[in-house]
Motif scaffolding. Sequence first.
Motif, PDB file in Angstrom:
ATOM      1  N   ASN A  22     -49.817 -22.718  33.901  1.00  0.00           N
ATOM      2  CA  ASN A  22     -48.861 -23.105  33.098  1.00  0.00           C
ATOM      3  C   ASN A  22     -47.999 -21.966  32.522  1.00  0.00           C
ATOM      4  O   ASN A  22     -47.885 -21.900  31.471  1.00  0.00           O
ATOM      5  CB  ASN A  22     -49.564 -23.929  31.948  1.00  0.00           C
ATOM      6  N   HIS A  23     -47.529 -21.298  33.316  1.00  0.00           N
ATOM      7  CA  HIS A  23     -46.459 -20.411  32.873  1.00  0.00           C
ATOM      8  C   HIS A  23     -47.099 -19.313  32.081  1.00  0.00           C
ATOM      9  O   HIS A  23     -46.476 -18.767  31.284  1.00  0.00           O
ATOM     10  CB  HIS A  23     -45.258 -20.867  32.224  1.00  0.00           C
ATOM     11  N   ASN A  24     -48.442 -19.191  32.260  1.00  0.00           N
ATOM     12  CA  ASN A  24     -48.969 -17.893  31.262  1.00  0.00           C
ATOM     13  C   ASN A  24     -48.864 -16.706  32.079  1.00  0.00           C
ATOM     14  O   ASN A  24     -48.973 -16.578  33.501  1.00  0.00           O
ATOM     15  CB  ASN A  24     -50.426 -18.386  31.182  1.00  0.00           C
ATOM     16  N   GLU A  25     -48.770 -15.552  31.549  1.00  0.00           N
ATOM     17  CA  GLU A  25     -48.701 -14.237  32.372  1.00  0.00           C
ATOM     18  C   GLU A  25     -50.177 -13.690  32.091  1.00  0.00           C
ATOM     19  O   GLU A  25     -50.915 -13.921  31.001  1.00  0.00           O
ATOM     20  CB  GLU A  25     -47.867 -13.367  31.415  1.00  0.00           C
ATOM     21  N   PHE A  27     -53.100 -11.384  31.181  1.00  0.00           N
ATOM     22  CA  PHE A  27     -53.097 -10.088  30.045  1.00  0.00           C
ATOM     23  C   PHE A  27     -53.161  -8.748  31.363  1.00  0.00           C
ATOM     24  O   PHE A  27     -53.906  -9.067  32.247  1.00  0.00           O
ATOM     25  CB  PHE A  27     -54.265 -10.006  29.177  1.00  0.00           C
ATOM     26  N   GLU A  97     -41.642  -5.964  40.686  1.00  0.00           N
ATOM     27  CA  GLU A  97     -42.012  -5.140  39.371  1.00  0.00           C
ATOM     28  C   GLU A  97     -41.162  -5.832  38.125  1.00  0.00           C
ATOM     29  O   GLU A  97     -41.625  -5.436  36.904  1.00  0.00           O
ATOM     30  CB  GLU A  97     -42.051  -3.801  39.598  1.00  0.00           C
ATOM     31  N   THR A  98     -40.106  -6.183  38.615  1.00  0.00           N
ATOM     32  CA  THR A  98     -39.164  -6.861  37.401  1.00  0.00           C
ATOM     33  C   THR A  98     -39.499  -8.196  37.131  1.00  0.00           C
ATOM     34  O   THR A  98     -38.694  -8.739  36.037  1.00  0.00           O
ATOM     35  CB  THR A  98     -37.803  -6.567  37.590  1.00  0.00           C
ATOM     36  N   LYS A  99     -40.235  -8.758  37.803  1.00  0.00           N
ATOM     37  CA  LYS A  99     -40.404 -10.199  37.704  1.00  0.00           C
ATOM     38  C   LYS A  99     -41.667 -10.833  37.049  1.00  0.00           C
ATOM     39  O   LYS A  99     -42.775  -9.940  37.030  1.00  0.00           O
ATOM     40  CB  LYS A  99     -40.240 -10.846  39.081  1.00  0.00           C
ATOM     41  N   LYS A 100     -41.706 -11.793  36.244  1.00  0.00           N
ATOM     42  CA  LYS A 100     -43.082 -12.312  35.720  1.00  0.00           C
ATOM     43  C   LYS A 100     -43.517 -13.069  36.604  1.00  0.00           C
ATOM     44  O   LYS A 100     -43.215 -13.428  37.798  1.00  0.00           O
ATOM     45  CB  LYS A 100     -42.325 -13.283  34.271  1.00  0.00           C
ATOM     46  N   PHE A 102     -44.527 -16.170  36.789  1.00  0.00           N
ATOM     47  CA  PHE A 102     -44.442 -17.562  37.181  1.00  0.00           C
ATOM     48  C   PHE A 102     -43.093 -17.294  37.963  1.00  0.00           C
ATOM     49  O   PHE A 102     -42.747 -18.375  38.676  1.00  0.00           O
ATOM     50  CB  PHE A 102     -44.314 -18.265  36.074  1.00  0.00           C
ATOM     51  N   GLU A 103     -42.342 -16.240  38.161  1.00  0.00           N
ATOM     52  CA  GLU A 103     -41.231 -16.266  39.076  1.00  0.00           C
ATOM     53  C   GLU A 103     -41.559 -15.781  40.265  1.00  0.00           C
ATOM     54  O   GLU A 103     -41.395 -16.268  41.096  1.00  0.00           O
ATOM     55  CB  GLU A 103     -40.257 -15.418  38.353  1.00  0.00           C
ATOM     56  N   ARG A 104     -42.676 -14.951  40.425  1.00  0.00           N
ATOM     57  CA  ARG A 104     -43.243 -14.333  41.505  1.00  0.00           C
ATOM     58  C   ARG A 104     -43.806 -15.594  42.317  1.00  0.00           C
ATOM     59  O   ARG A 104     -43.792 -15.479  43.483  1.00  0.00           O
ATOM     60  CB  ARG A 104     -44.268 -13.339  41.201  1.00  0.00           C
TER      61      ARG A 104
END
Lengths: 370, 416
Positions: A22-25, A27, A97-100, A102-104
Amino acid sequence: MNKVLNRFELIMLKVSRKLFKNHNEPFDIAVWLFCIVSRLLRRRSVRKLMITDAIETYAAKEVLANRRLKRKLYNDILYSALILGSTAEEYFWYKFETKKYFERRKFLTIFTRPFEFDQYMNEKEGTWIFQNKYKTYQNFKEYYRRSLILLESEENYKEFREFTQKHKVFVYKPYNQAHGIGIRLINISDYDSTESAFKALLRQGTFVLEERIIQSPDMAVLNSSSVNTIRVTTVLTKTGVHIMYPFIRIGKDNAFVDNGGAGGIIALVHVDTGIVYTIPQDIYGNQFIQHPDTKTQIVGFKVPRWQELIELAKRLPYVVPTVRYVGWDLALTSNGWVMIEGNNGGMLGGQQMLDQTGKKEAYYSLLNEI
Amino acid sequence: MIKPERKKLIILYLTKSDSKYHVVKLADYCNNPKTCDTIIITVMDEVINVVNRKESLLINKVKRAFYNHNEPFDFVRWIVGFTCVTLKKNKVKAYDINKYIDKYASLEVKNNNRLRRKIYLDILYSSLVFGSTFSEYFLYRFNVKTYAERRTFVTTYSKQMDFTRIINNQKDCEIFNNKYKTYLKFNEYYCRDAILVNSSEDYAVFCQFVKKHAQFVYKPINDSHGNGVKLIDSLNYDCIESVFKDIIQGGECMLEERVIQVAEISALNPSSVNTVRIPSVLTKDSVKILYPYIKIGKDGSFVDNSGSGGIMALIDLKTGIVCDTPMDKENNKYILHPDTGAQIIGFKIPKWNEVIDLVNKLAYVVPTVRYVGWDLALTENGWLIIEGNCAGQFTGQQMLDQIGKKEVYRSLIDAI
């Protein structure tokens, strides 16, 4: 292709996907722990990913000098290799490296494809046709518009002699190689005799000889040393043929092939108009508004006879309908478009790298229509 | 509508703060009660650094903790957002972040409450930590970028990096903020007539001007983003007096001769003057030109500004070729112009070397204002200035190729 993903990793993959759906990054600690565990348990397969090599070729100087950043980058590459199935090169192509995360996740990566995509798209019997260059020729003879012979052993000498009498200059291709490796132009007069030429070539294994393609001057403007091709990816569904993100490939530095792996320049072409609309670049991220050798403007270039190409691309998939996802390499001669080859495992690297947009959604939505 | 007390508060804040630009702007508009409300709303949108001491302490801590390329954990973002919301409830509400989410966010986010709350906190957090305005958050696509990457962008309110304030002499900036003063200073590069209309005393000058130019361009004197700019045809009116009355109602303004651009550029869109924006920085020994881009209006609009829906595209500095996919502020991409069908990508700007030479000359006219974004148009007689902007507008440069330019500009501060 290294199948790094075994059952253990598949389970890890599923667990982590559920966790971070769910769009979590994730840790930093999670990434770090995950990497330590997988490096301990799967030492060999991690080594196969060759992450340090990729870091040295692609990463910025600032990162290379700083050990802490380098270790961090290593962990991130490893983590996204195992979770998202991206290779170390893909990590840099798509600027992960520049993307979060959920974008990857929107990118269709090499290692996820065999399990989630190719398996449903292409049936195994059909794919043999594309992996074997000679079989491809037999099936697509009318679209090749040139002669091609397969040479396996010394018994084939007769065919070789006949072929070389017709064509003094021809293209040599190793039998089972991709990415343009080993392809070169051969002039028969460079050798002492036909027999010695045959022996010298056969020593390197089975090979294929092709008549040389004379490309139309409209395309040769860009670069005359290579045959510049358009890669058109098609997906055959119930509703018809879908043409996905075609791109142009142009050779440079007097190379004979135009493949991205051989330092070729690639740029996306707009489907409706045939206009090159992204900044042309090679896989190392160097940008070329104009061709470095010929100084022709690439961006904004209108591919000649574009409608003919689209019509051809809509006919081609019906020849082998069991293979639904194919990347076609097409070249323009003065008689129209001809097929160079078809790739059943057509890479998505170019399509996703050029406009930095993940194409997973676009392809997966087609899975429902099959 | 804003309550009068809050209006007073804002004006108080603005006068206390050192943001001279806003004070000047506001003072002008307070005389004009009709536009006052709308202006205050826009100022409110932008004034995010109304951060009180408590918040700034918190933020400094957060910044220190996450400086080394670390991502903040979700719950940290949540706590920061939550504290801000509870401590400054009214202010955060007044920001109206939801309006921006409705305008820019994807459908998926709009319909999902959980994602919506998440993005709300993320916007708040990155406006506090990075100083980005709410629209910048979406224009630079911060929602898909890591924090290390967001840090590379020049944002409107990043305090450590107030590039234009350091590099430009604020007093001399007045030359550029006032359009008529710009005209007087750069008279020879304007290549056209212009007059200032302020009060009824200017009627005689006006009459002379209209006799010469029946069609002319009307510009409010201190406004930017193409607001209020329009083409006036005096033949549509009964008499010259009624034209004058109409004009003088809008306050102080400048009237300009119309620019007739060359056919090649007007083919892109004939209704607007399509300009090239070239930002230049005057360093110790040379003029540095950075990230030029072309601005093209849409059909029917007279201005080409991005705020008015104009299309922008980066130009390659060496060759003058439009090299990247053209897009507008709503993130729509255009290979062909939507109205005229002209091909924008790959368009080669005519007389590119001349415009570079011109910018090299222009940068030395007011040497204390070192960073200026020049708007230039091409006519039959060559390139001329439309206007110069000294307030840092980095949106176009950073939005088009989605690459942060902070490091480039920071290194230029040392080169002054």
